[in-house]
Design an enzyme around this catalytic site. Structure first.
Site, PDB file in Angstrom:
ATOM      1  N   ASP A   1       0.947  -1.089   0.099  1.00 21.74           N
ATOM      2  CA  ASP A   1       0.168   0.090  -0.170  1.00 21.74           C
ATOM      3  C   ASP A   1       0.802   1.183  -0.267  1.00 21.74           C
ATOM      4  OD1 ASP A   1      -2.998   1.051   0.935  1.00 21.74           O
ATOM      5  OD2 ASP A   1      -1.380   2.280   1.967  1.00 21.74           O
ATOM      6  N   MET A   2       0.811   2.025  -0.807  1.00 20.35           N
ATOM      7  CA  MET A   2       1.203   3.471  -1.222  1.00 20.35           C
ATOM      8  C   MET A   2       1.203   4.223   0.268  1.00 20.35           C
ATOM      9  SD  MET A   2       2.605   2.325  -3.861  1.00 20.35           S
ATOM     10  CE  MET A   2       3.676   3.625  -3.958  1.00 20.35           C
TER      11      MET A   2
ATOM     12  N   TYR B   1      -1.864  10.122  -2.783  1.00 16.04           N
ATOM     13  CA  TYR B   1      -2.177  11.416  -3.639  1.00 16.04           C
ATOM     14  C   TYR B   1      -1.067  12.558  -3.109  1.00 16.04           C
ATOM     15  CZ  TYR B   1      -6.673   9.487  -5.138  1.00 16.04           C
ATOM     16  OH  TYR B   1      -7.570   8.877  -5.466  1.00 16.04           O
TER      17      TYR B   1
ATOM     18  N   ASP C   1      -4.127   2.609  -5.122  1.00 14.98           N
ATOM     19  CA  ASP C   1      -2.647   2.592  -4.314  1.00 14.98           C
ATOM     20  C   ASP C   1      -2.391   1.216  -3.411  1.00 14.98           C
ATOM     21  OD1 ASP C   1      -4.212   2.890  -1.968  1.00 14.98           O
ATOM     22  OD2 ASP C   1      -2.495   3.939  -1.210  1.00 14.98           O
ATOM     23  N   GLU C   2      -3.115   0.079  -4.046  1.00 20.32           N
ATOM     24  CA  GLU C   2      -2.655  -1.114  -3.476  1.00 20.32           C
ATOM     25  C   GLU C   2      -2.673  -2.341  -4.219  1.00 20.32           C
ATOM     26  OE1 GLU C   2      -5.526  -2.107  -0.125  1.00 20.32           O
ATOM     27  OE2 GLU C   2      -5.829  -0.029  -0.016  1.00 20.32           O
TER      28      GLU C   2
END
Ligand code: TTP
Ligand code: CA
Ligand code: CA
Length: 635
Positions: A18-19, A23, A120-121
């Protein structure tokens, strides 16, 4: 209801990546002056400075939270930089984030099966890569990678700050580890390597969980953030789960989790251990009972899907406070915008990735005048998706009207809409070599379905309903938009995986077989279609958004640009609940539709949908076989 999947015989190595404050990182890459600064991304909305949708870790130290609005964040942290999400069609335009997500996916997908779970994951199945690494001894990797792996958090090993890295190193590289732990150690090294690569190539940091299944990997990926990874050895599972609130488990955030609490007094996963499998089955049925019994023990057979593209496309907008929509005309204006975007996205998915979406779903959040606390939800509505902006707009408006009709019941009252979203789901790959279908759908010179293929849509009876308008306020929120893949890198991603996908075509065909969806799709575009369907007969209802944990998370925050988990949510829901009435009702198809298609398309369809061997089988869609048999003979 969740169902237990058979567990694999062999231990697996699964990662969830996960980032970090995603954003914000994308904005910091666009404007490096923001690096290291307290920063937040705010949605397009000037009300109280806009809602925060992503908050940097520097700003979090000041107490800035995603639930705040810009004005509030400024008070808590005066030095915060607020960056507005890009805007298109008067709403957040998430393209830049989606395409940044795709860059990351392209890197992560290099080590094993990769499932894009949200903007984002991803989940990764690193079992084969880990096994390979075990065979190389010692693996040839840089010191940097070993160092990063040594910074892992390993659940269950003493975390004395002074010698943490020594104990991690000792755990990772110990000789007496069992096979499972050795595989996990390799997994940790591979994930460290991938995370470094992501940082080097995209400038983004991410966090990860590494475990023997998806459930555990996901549970721990956010445990140590930012830029860290957490490993769950088998020996640590029980202690980790025992105090974990059940609501934190995937699929227990909603009604099932509440029922566990209210009916069985189960607050933590540990409490679940007090119930036998039989007891849980008694309460929740055989499948869910077994599933609960297993997850309480950290057992989950759910596989990582091989999917780099999103499961659905959606876009939406919230209308908080005074911005609530109060009449059909304003709903229509917004739905038209949302549908225009959705249409572009599915068309681009079709062009670039050869994927067709079959279901259009409308979600809304509403309240009646003076009843804003009412728990009654606006029911989500679905229907078969017809390509072409005008058709999508038309159908979405009818779905809205049908939903509003159900929502209001017999009451003749004024209403407020505080969020609207449309989603395209049930997406499938067109098998390679089926170019004539694409040509047919798109027409020789156009990129969208030719307008003259548009069948008339019968009136929805709810249209005649008179709706009253009143000013009202509600500060309610709902997630709204989801993934979109229309950029170069997505198309590259798609190409990279094309070969792999082709191998899987026969499997996909089996999925197509037994459904009439493609026929339905074509029937909706066919000029010779004796249109028999009644639009309202094609509409499926679902209860309004349920309170899954992800849903709750989003609902707490006022997010028009929310884009991540609703994707899953939409897709999951429409997959499970909307397939009831129209999707498999083969008898409704007019045989003329197929007969009138160009011969090459008829051939393709017959190739896709082969009759099952046992035509007397009463499985869903089995009538397709009888429907097609004469066609196959004559064709
Ligand atoms: P998250 O992964 O939930 O959060 P995050 O990446 O910002 O922070 P963390 O480091 O804690 O993972 O969401 C990913 C992006 O999705 C986020 O940067 C912005 C967007 N998003 C919304 O727009 N609205 C929301 O309500 C959520 C949860 C996310
Ligand atoms: Ca994140
Ligand atoms: Ca996320």
């Amino acid at each position: 209801m969740p169902v237990a999947r058979p567990e694999p015989q062999e231990p697996r190595v699964i990662a969830h990546v996960d980032m970090d404050c995603f954003y914000v990182q994308v904005e910091q890459r666009r404007n490096p002056a923001l690096r290291g600064q307290p920063t937040a991304v705010v949605q397009y909305n000037d009300w109280k400075g806009g809602g925060l949708i992503a908050v940097s870790y520097e700003a979090r130290k000041f107490g800035v939270k995603r639930s705040m609005r810009g004005d509030e964040a400024k008070m808590v942290c005066p030095s915060i930089h607020l960056v507005q999400v890009p805007v298109a069609r008067d709403k957040a335009d998430l393209n830049v984030y989606r395409s940044a997500g795709s860059e990351v996916v392209a890197i992560l997908a290099t080590k094993g099966k990769c499932e894009r779970a949200s903007i984002d994951e991803v989940y990764l199945d690193l079992t084969d890569a880990a096994k390979e690494m075990l065979l190389e001894s010692p693996p040839e990797l840089s010191e940097l990678i070993f160092e990063e792996a040594t910074k892992s958090n390993i659940l269950g090993i003493p975390s004395d700050v002074n010698n943490r890295e020594d104990s991690v190193r000792a755990w990772l590289y110990r000789d007496d580890a069992d096979y499972q732990d050795k595989l996990l150690s390799c997994g940790a090294i591979i994930v460290a390597q991938l995370r470094i690569k992501v940082l080097e190539e995209t400038q983004f940091t991410c966090s990860a969980g590494i475990a023997h299944n998806k459930m555990l990997a996901k549970l721990v990926s956010g445990m140590h953030k930012p830029a860290q990874q957490t490993v769950v050895p088998s020996a640590a599972i029980q202690d980790f789960l025992v105090s974990l609130p059940v609501k934190k488990m995937k699929q227990l955030g909603g009604k099932l989790g509440s029922s566990l609490q209210d009916d069985l007094g189960v607050k933590t996963v540990g409490d679940l251990l007090n119930f036998t499998e039989e007891k849980l089955q008694e309460f929740y049925g055989v499948n869910t009972g077994t599933w609960l019994w297993k997850i309480a023990r950290g057992i989950s057979g759910e596989e990582v899907e091989d999917r780099l593209l999103p499961k659905s496309h959606g876009c939406g907008k919230t209308f908080p406070g005074p911005k609530a929509l109060k009449n059909n005309a304003s709903v229509k204006t917004w739905l038209d915008r949302l549908c225009e975007e959705l249409s572009e996205r599915i068309q681009s998915d079709l062009n670039q990735n050869k994927r067709i979406a079959q279901t259009l779903t409308l979600h809304a959040r509403a309240c009646k005048e003076n009843e804003c606390d009412s728990i009654k939800k606006f029911p989500s509505k679905s229907c078969p998706l017809r390509y072409g902006t005008g058709k999508i707009q038309e159908d979405a408006m009818k779905l809205f009207e049908s939903g509003l009709h159900d929502f209001l019941g017999s009451q003749n009252t004024k209403w407020n809409i505080t969020s609207l979203s449309v989603a395209a789901s049930k997406i499938f790959d067109i098998p390679s070599g089926t170019s004539s279908i694409l040509r047919y759908i798109k027409g020789p010179n156009s990129t969208v379905s030719p307008a003259n293929l548009d069948p008339p849509v019968p009136e929805d009876p709810s249209l005649g309903k008179k709706l009253h308008i009143t000013p009202n306020h509600q500060e309610h929120c709902e997630p709204s938009s989801s993934e979109k893949e229309e950029h170069e890198n997505n198309s590259n991603l798609s190409k990279q995986h094309q070969a792999k996908k082709e191998k899987r075509v026969s499997k996909k065909l089996t999925e197509v077989k037994g459904t009439c969806s493609i026929l339905k799709f074509l029937s909706q575009s066919s000029p010779v279609n004796n249109e028999k369907r009644k639009f309202d007969a094609l509409i499926c209802s679902h209860p309004g958004p349920e309170s899954s944990s992800e849903q709750n998370k989003a609902e707490e925050h006022d997010k028009s640009a929310w884009s991540v988990d609703e994707d899953k949510f939409n897709a999951g829901r429409s997959h499970s609940s909307s397939s009831s009435t129209w999707m498999f009702n083969v008898e409704e198809i007019d045989p003329a539709v197929v007969k009138e298609l160009p011969p090459e398309i008829q051939r393709e369809i017959h190739g896709w949908i082969r009759p099952p061997k046992n035509s007397s089988s009463k499985k869903r869609g089995s009538t397709i076989s009888s429907y097609f048999r004469p066609e196959r003979k004559s064709g």
